[in-house]
Design a protein around this motif. Sequence first.
Motif, PDB file in Angstrom:
ATOM      1  N   TRP A 106       0.831  -1.204   0.000  1.00  0.00           N
ATOM      2  CA  TRP A 106       0.000   0.000   0.000  1.00  0.00           C
ATOM      3  C   TRP A 106       0.868   1.258   0.000  1.00  0.00           C
ATOM      4  N   GLN A 107       0.543   2.206  -0.909  1.00  0.00           N
ATOM      5  CA  GLN A 107       1.355   3.401  -1.081  1.00  0.00           C
ATOM      6  C   GLN A 107       0.732   4.662  -0.476  1.00  0.00           C
ATOM      7  N   GLY A 108      -0.503   4.565  -0.005  1.00  0.00           N
ATOM      8  CA  GLY A 108      -1.200   5.754   0.474  1.00  0.00           C
ATOM      9  C   GLY A 108      -0.990   6.015   1.959  1.00  0.00           C
ATOM     10  N   GLN A 109      -1.818   6.946   2.478  1.00  0.00           N
ATOM     11  CA  GLN A 109      -1.757   7.282   3.891  1.00  0.00           C
ATOM     12  C   GLN A 109      -2.201   6.091   4.744  1.00  0.00           C
ATOM     13  N   VAL A 110      -1.719   6.063   5.965  1.00  0.00           N
ATOM     14  CA  VAL A 110      -2.097   5.022   6.918  1.00  0.00           C
ATOM     15  C   VAL A 110      -2.418   5.672   8.258  1.00  0.00           C
ATOM     16  N   ILE A 111      -3.131   4.925   9.097  1.00  0.00           N
ATOM     17  CA  ILE A 111      -3.506   5.427  10.409  1.00  0.00           C
ATOM     18  C   ILE A 111      -3.210   4.350  11.449  1.00  0.00           C
ATOM     19  N   VAL A 112      -2.641   4.766  12.562  1.00  0.00           N
ATOM     20  CA  VAL A 112      -2.344   3.852  13.670  1.00  0.00           C
ATOM     21  C   VAL A 112      -3.451   4.006  14.710  1.00  0.00           C
ATOM     22  N   LYS A 113      -4.080   2.870  15.064  1.00  0.00           N
ATOM     23  CA  LYS A 113      -5.208   2.885  15.983  1.00  0.00           C
ATOM     24  C   LYS A 113      -5.000   1.881  17.107  1.00  0.00           C
ATOM     25  N   SER A 114      -5.799   2.035  18.147  1.00  0.00           N
ATOM     26  CA  SER A 114      -5.877   1.003  19.170  1.00  0.00           C
ATOM     27  C   SER A 114      -6.609  -0.208  18.606  1.00  0.00           C
ATOM     28  N   ASN A 115      -6.157  -1.390  18.971  1.00  0.00           N
ATOM     29  CA  ASN A 115      -6.866  -2.605  18.593  1.00  0.00           C
ATOM     30  C   ASN A 115      -8.197  -2.719  19.324  1.00  0.00           C
ATOM     31  N   LEU A 116      -8.346  -1.983  20.423  1.00  0.00           N
ATOM     32  CA  LEU A 116      -9.555  -2.036  21.225  1.00  0.00           C
ATOM     33  C   LEU A 116     -10.624  -1.101  20.671  1.00  0.00           C
ATOM     34  N   ASN A 117     -11.875  -1.428  20.925  1.00  0.00           N
ATOM     35  CA  ASN A 117     -12.981  -0.564  20.529  1.00  0.00           C
ATOM     36  C   ASN A 117     -12.922   0.755  21.290  1.00  0.00           C
ATOM     37  N   ASN A 118     -13.211   1.838  20.578  1.00  0.00           N
ATOM     38  CA  ASN A 118     -13.287   3.168  21.203  1.00  0.00           C
ATOM     39  C   ASN A 118     -12.034   3.487  22.013  1.00  0.00           C
ATOM     40  N   GLN A 119     -10.869   3.137  21.468  1.00  0.00           N
ATOM     41  CA  GLN A 119      -9.569   3.449  22.057  1.00  0.00           C
ATOM     42  C   GLN A 119      -9.380   2.865  23.461  1.00  0.00           C
ATOM     43  N   MET A 142      -3.504  -2.777  31.005  1.00  0.00           N
ATOM     44  CA  MET A 142      -4.018  -1.959  29.903  1.00  0.00           C
ATOM     45  C   MET A 142      -2.942  -0.966  29.460  1.00  0.00           C
ATOM     46  N   PRO A 143      -2.638  -0.894  28.166  1.00  0.00           N
ATOM     47  CA  PRO A 143      -1.647   0.075  27.701  1.00  0.00           C
ATOM     48  C   PRO A 143      -2.198   1.493  27.783  1.00  0.00           C
ATOM     49  N   VAL A 144      -1.303   2.446  27.890  1.00  0.00           N
ATOM     50  CA  VAL A 144      -1.727   3.853  27.818  1.00  0.00           C
ATOM     51  C   VAL A 144      -2.237   4.121  26.412  1.00  0.00           C
ATOM     52  N   GLN A 145      -3.474   4.578  26.309  1.00  0.00           N
ATOM     53  CA  GLN A 145      -4.066   4.784  24.990  1.00  0.00           C
ATOM     54  C   GLN A 145      -3.593   6.096  24.380  1.00  0.00           C
ATOM     55  N   GLU A 146      -3.205   6.027  23.128  1.00  0.00           N
ATOM     56  CA  GLU A 146      -2.690   7.184  22.417  1.00  0.00           C
ATOM     57  C   GLU A 146      -3.692   7.638  21.366  1.00  0.00           C
ATOM     58  N   PRO A 147      -3.712   8.931  21.027  1.00  0.00           N
ATOM     59  CA  PRO A 147      -4.609   9.406  19.967  1.00  0.00           C
ATOM     60  C   PRO A 147      -4.299   8.723  18.638  1.00  0.00           C
ATOM     61  N   TYR A 148      -5.333   8.562  17.803  1.00  0.00           N
ATOM     62  CA  TYR A 148      -5.098   8.018  16.471  1.00  0.00           C
ATOM     63  C   TYR A 148      -4.125   8.933  15.737  1.00  0.00           C
ATOM     64  N   ALA A 149      -3.197   8.318  15.008  1.00  0.00           N
ATOM     65  CA  ALA A 149      -2.171   9.087  14.308  1.00  0.00           C
ATOM     66  C   ALA A 149      -2.180   8.736  12.823  1.00  0.00           C
ATOM     67  N   ILE A 150      -2.275   9.754  11.965  1.00  0.00           N
ATOM     68  CA  ILE A 150      -2.280   9.581  10.516  1.00  0.00           C
ATOM     69  C   ILE A 150      -0.870   9.841   9.986  1.00  0.00           C
ATOM     70  N   HIS A 151      -0.385   8.952   9.114  1.00  0.00           N
ATOM     71  CA  HIS A 151       0.946   9.075   8.524  1.00  0.00           C
ATOM     72  C   HIS A 151       0.831   9.035   7.001  1.00  0.00           C
ATOM     73  N   GLU A 152       1.795   9.636   6.329  1.00  0.00           N
ATOM     74  CA  GLU A 152       1.753   9.721   4.875  1.00  0.00           C
ATOM     75  C   GLU A 152       2.001   8.378   4.200  1.00  0.00           C
ATOM     76  N   SER A 153       2.717   7.484   4.856  1.00  0.00           N
ATOM     77  CA  SER A 153       3.000   6.182   4.255  1.00  0.00           C
ATOM     78  C   SER A 153       3.397   5.194   5.347  1.00  0.00           C
ATOM     79  N   ILE A 154       3.449   3.916   4.981  1.00  0.00           N
ATOM     80  CA  ILE A 154       3.880   2.882   5.926  1.00  0.00           C
ATOM     81  C   ILE A 154       5.293   3.162   6.422  1.00  0.00           C
ATOM     82  N   GLY A 155       6.135   3.690   5.540  1.00  0.00           N
ATOM     83  CA  GLY A 155       7.521   3.964   5.918  1.00  0.00           C
ATOM     84  C   GLY A 155       7.679   5.031   6.969  1.00  0.00           C
ATOM     85  N   ASP A 156       6.644   5.857   7.175  1.00  0.00           N
ATOM     86  CA  ASP A 156       6.729   6.926   8.169  1.00  0.00           C
ATOM     87  C   ASP A 156       6.332   6.468   9.568  1.00  0.00           C
TER      88      ASP A 156
END
Length: 283
Positions: A106-119, A142-156
């Motif tokens: 995949w070459q587009g933007q990606v987003i990192v999320k919590s695996n859990l529902n509603n963060q 329970m891990p410290v929940q972080e805000p969803y983060a959008i990145h320009e590519s997988i490499g970022d």
Amino acid sequence: MARILVVTHEHDRFLGRRDILLRRSSPYMLFDILAELKRRGHSVRVQQGLSTPFSADIAVLHVDATVTPTDYVDYASSFAFCLNIGAVDISKRRISGALVDRADSWQGQVIVKSNLNNQGIPETFLNRQSQRAGKPQLFPDMPVQEPYAIHESIGDIPQSSFDRADLVVEKFIPERERDGFAARFWVFCGDRERCTRYVSPKPLIKASETIRREPVPVPDELRSLRRALGFDYGKFDFVVHDGRAVLLDANKTPGRPSNLRRMFAAGASDLADGFESLIRGVR
């Protein structure tokens, strides 16, 4: 008329505080459906925890956690019919159709999320309530929940994100609009439903922050996914990308945003019809 039992966790907040007119409220959409069913003459009981079992014609498993604890699943299985008994795991890793890994092309933007529902907010709440009651945490470590983060590519993305069990990486594929971004929300109960496309100026779309909305049809592939995931009642969040419906989130305990509660309550009668269709199917 049917006897309906709603099984919630002992520390859940299905029934909220009473208002100044001593009326009950709730942060959950099911509350409005149950109120309509009571108006029609059905008996409704909310069972908070498993200490005092009750009998019923039909039950609803409504535990607000990503993975429903086994003891609640076992108890709910004792009923002849229980809504959402098959939808006990709604983790992103199980339901998302947009997952990528570090080797993905995949070459587009990606987003990192919590695996859990509603963060992981529901799990954090249940942990806090359990501790207040002098009991162990329900979801330790329970891990410290972080805000969803959008990145320009997988490499970022930090490569450690792919190694963490509490995180997932998805393609970031909202439907692009001239004035914002769009996503679709499908709410259903039995054979009744509504599906709405929301447009927001923000890339992370919430129904409460939209500038316009319109009804849209439900893609057949989403109906197949609903059956496969075991949902009788709930809400699916999805987008249409390259002509294909992609499920992003599945919720078995959908809420009712405070600024949209009047709209959600107005649709409760139709969803109650769907609930009654399930009752007729059991009988």
